[in-house]
Enzyme design. Structure first.
Site, short mmCIF file in Angstrom:
data_model
loop_
_atom_site.label_atom_id
_atom_site.label_comp_id
_atom_site.label_asym_id
_atom_site.label_seq_id
_atom_site.Cartn_x
_atom_site.Cartn_y
_atom_site.Cartn_z
N SER A 92 -8.58 -31.13 -17.37
CA SER A 92 -8.09 -31.00 -16.36
C SER A 92 -6.93 -31.24 -15.26
O SER A 92 -6.59 -31.07 -14.13
CB SER A 92 -9.58 -32.11 -15.20
OG SER A 92 -9.01 -33.98 -15.42
N LYS B 267 -0.59 -36.53 -12.72
CA LYS B 267 -1.50 -35.74 -12.29
C LYS B 267 -2.37 -36.24 -10.99
O LYS B 267 -2.19 -38.10 -10.60
CB LYS B 267 -2.95 -36.14 -13.27
CG LYS B 267 -3.71 -35.63 -12.96
CD LYS B 267 -5.08 -35.49 -14.67
CE LYS B 267 -6.22 -35.16 -13.99
NZ LYS B 267 -6.98 -35.37 -15.15
N SER C 257 -9.45 -34.03 -21.24
CA SER C 257 -8.90 -33.61 -20.17
C SER C 257 -7.34 -33.43 -20.52
O SER C 257 -5.78 -32.98 -19.53
CB SER C 257 -9.18 -34.10 -19.09
OG SER C 257 -9.84 -33.43 -18.03
#
Lengths: 445, 445
Positions: free
Chosen positions: B147, B78, B171
């Site tokens: 996210s 990420k 997330s």
């Protein structure tokens, strides 16, 4: 009123004078830079300094009249916290010249409050135990303590009124005690650590080194959005636990005298002093802190280990290797043990305004290669409680020795009020000489 | 045995084949890159990708036979975690092209285990709520969740077998549920966060998105130095609390059906299912999480706010402004409230192998502007407990819906064993269609 030596002013007094228009930021910053120019060759407190940029910040403050609570006042930043306008080198050759795009949270919040970022202060390698070149300004042959070595030395030497430090073991309170100033570590995880290079994230706590409890309280309010007044009033008759801790055998006569003197002063001023013994299980906290420290150092420096092993000090490499050899099971059990002790302490401290405990083993040792023993600070760091050191007396070599006050987690403001009471009402100011202390230290068991 | 489609292999199976010399890292990485080349225009899961550099890492792995537990296996990262060899842009124009000197701890530890860092996956702005361009690979008109949007989409689309995510609200688990894969968030503060851009440091937890519980367990062992075997055996007759939570009214029929189906499957396989109600006070956790999130976002983005306000999304700016208006007193009281709930939950969960709870409100919503509601994930994030989602069934639109399992803090491995039991023994695999579910969802109260 323009003072002759603005660099000697406290943070709070500087802020008041600048806000009142009685002192300009440029005068104040120039005085600090002059002091640094005169003393830095001896003290070596600064890892990076850009005098012209500092003066430009000061001129900008003077041009913009309205400001925050630190408008125009210079502060120092330990060199493990990112700064957009100065390198962040972390006391390691690996990060020589390292620049970051952004400020760390604490630095950005200080700037938003109007502060001038004067420069970066020397840190031990990665906020660990391998010291930089900084000397104790009170005796250049002695260590200033670490790992916030430059912050302690710069504040003590009147180069800057306040500097940020970080504490993973004892890295804020020990240099403060060794240099004869005030050091404060708040409750864990209440000052934001975005942009801090982690040493050990379950321990790392951003704190302050300053020359008064009031300055620490002002700094804390800025970084925690608290509205409290300085609160120098404090409790009328504080109830204080006298906690020698399971490490008492390590306390040198100076530390024993400091603790006795502080307790006697508090009692004379009306405090109720109660002997306070930690549960026997707490004796595991020192080893637990080392376990957590070693595991987390191994992880947070995994990239440096893989890519720059030769540039890591022998002592740090030893910590990393120890950490790599500790299983996840042991690490998690250690984290849980610490949680258990924290909870137990919350209950035990009910009804106490603070505990008074040794801050350090004794005076700052001679020599620069060893920044001192973190044991007396580290057990409270692992407990995540707020902790402050204030100077208590001068030891047999004339060097300062502090005492430590701690309180329950989140009782930071109350702790500062009690510390303020100890200094202002009980009169503990660190000027008394050891031989003159109220009672001698006890004989080791 | 060379497989036809190595990009479809699990993380564990890939690692086994590479270690056995039956599949080369270059074949495996090339297959993943081929899949990305074919699908990325539609899915847009990657924030940065350097195929030649990925292949160079794979060739180096193939040249060096001996390796760690992930030798030669590609993983996604990420884009809020620092990588020395790829930009770290955090879904924000402020960090366009941002390079860091070093890897984050998690990335360095994956590399040390032999992994190939395939690329950086798309994140919502600063791991918040403003989405990037990523689409749900199962229905390009729908959000993949956020996210960790790119991590969820890339793993679900067989572009990479495992990707790191971070969870501050929901997330990791939400995109995993929306994309029909497995998402795991360990106990808070057990995976090192050095080199992570903080969203809200009292919440942020690094986790994994993968396609099996075994892959999550393998990833966890690498990042926590645990020696446990995969532990797919699990408890013979797990005792599971069925916890609809105080948010049950938010659960859409798909989520109600998913929970009922999972509980029925577990009961049929021999689990003891017990209704489990959270104490009434826990209903404050959702607002508490928002308070902590807003305060900590305001602080961690203080530099961006002061210097690049126009480049911050409207939604993030709103969160920051809310956070700036919250007093330190309220913030600290909220942190203490969360601590109290954590302790209470530790006691309440005694005797349970896990709780089963809703993972999400329902199927992934249509549209890309809204990445979904974090409520069902966020309450457990604030409680710091380990949490995993596994696919339970297909909703009325054919999209996957997961269920969530949580356990006591530090019981991560036991939780994974229970989750493995639910998939392998109880047969929960997410292929059942909603109409076919064991029992329909209850009518909203």
């Amino acid at each position: 009123m323009a003072t002759e030596t603005p660099n000697e002013l406290s943070l709070a007094e500087s802020a008041r004078l600048v806000a009142a228009g009685e002192l300009s930021s440029t005068e104040l910053v120039a005085a600090c830079l002059d002091r640094i120019a005169a003393r830095e060759e001896d003290v070596q407190a600064w890892a990076s300094l850009d005098p012209e940029h500092a003066m430009a910040q000061a001129r900008a403050c003077d041009a913009a009249r309205a400001g925050g609570p630190l408008h125009g006042v210079p502060v120092g930043i330990k060199d493990v916290l990112d700064t957009a306008d100065l390198p962040t080198e972390m006391g390691s050759p690996i990060y020589k010249g390292n620049r970051t795009l952004s400020d760390s949270s604490a630095v950005a919040m200080l700037r938003a409050a109007g502060a001038v970022i004067l420069g970066k202060t020397v840190t031990c390698e990665f906020a660990g135990v391998a010291p930089g070149p900084t000397r104790n300004p009170l005796d250049l042959a002695r260590t200033p303590g670490g790992s916030s070595s430059g912050s302690g030395a710069a504040v003590a030497d009147r180069m800057v009124p306040m500097a940020l430090g970080t504490q993973t073991g004892g890295s804020v309170l020990r240099p403060a005690s060794f240099c004869g100033v005030v050091g404060f570590k708040p409750t864990y995880n209440t000052i934001n650590r975005a942009g801090l290079k982690f040493a050990a994230e379950n321990l790392d706590t951003i704190g302050f080194i300053a020359r008064s409890v009031e300055d620490v309280a002002l700094s804390l309010r800025v970084l925690t959005q608290r509205a409290d007044p300085p609160g120098s009033a404090g409790p009328a008759r504080p109830r204080i636990g006298l906690c020698r801790t399971y490490l008492w055998e390590k306390a040198e006569p100076e530390t024993r005298a400091a603790l006795d003197h502080a307790a006697a002063a508090a009692a004379a001023a009306g405090a109720e002093i109660v002997e306070f013994e930690l549960p026997a299980s707490f004796a595991g906290l020192t080893e637990a802190r080392e376990t957590i420290n070693n595991v987390e150092r191994a992880r947070s420096l995994a990239w440096e280990w893989a890519n720059h092993r030769a540039a890591i000090s022998v002592r740090m490499a030893r910590s990393i290797e120890l950490g790599q050899a500790i299983s996840g099971e042991t690490y998690h059990a250690t984290l849980q043990f610490a949680d258990t002790c924290r909870l137990a302490l919350d209950g035990l401290m009910e009804g106490f305004d603070a505990l008074i405990a040794p801050a350090v083993n004794g005076e700052a040792p001679v020599g620069l290669a060893y920044a001192g023993d973190p044991s007396f600070q580290g057990l409270w760091t692992l407990l995540h409680v707020p902790a402050i050191t204030v100077p208590a007396l001068r030891g047999s070599n004339g060097m300062p020795v502090g005492v430590q006050l701690v309180a329950r987690r989140y009782a930071d403001e109350a702790l500062l009020r009690t510390a303020g009471w100890l200094v202002e009402v009980a009169g503990l100011d660190g000027r008394k000489a050891m031989a003159d202390a109220a009672s001698p230290g006890r004989v080791p068991a």
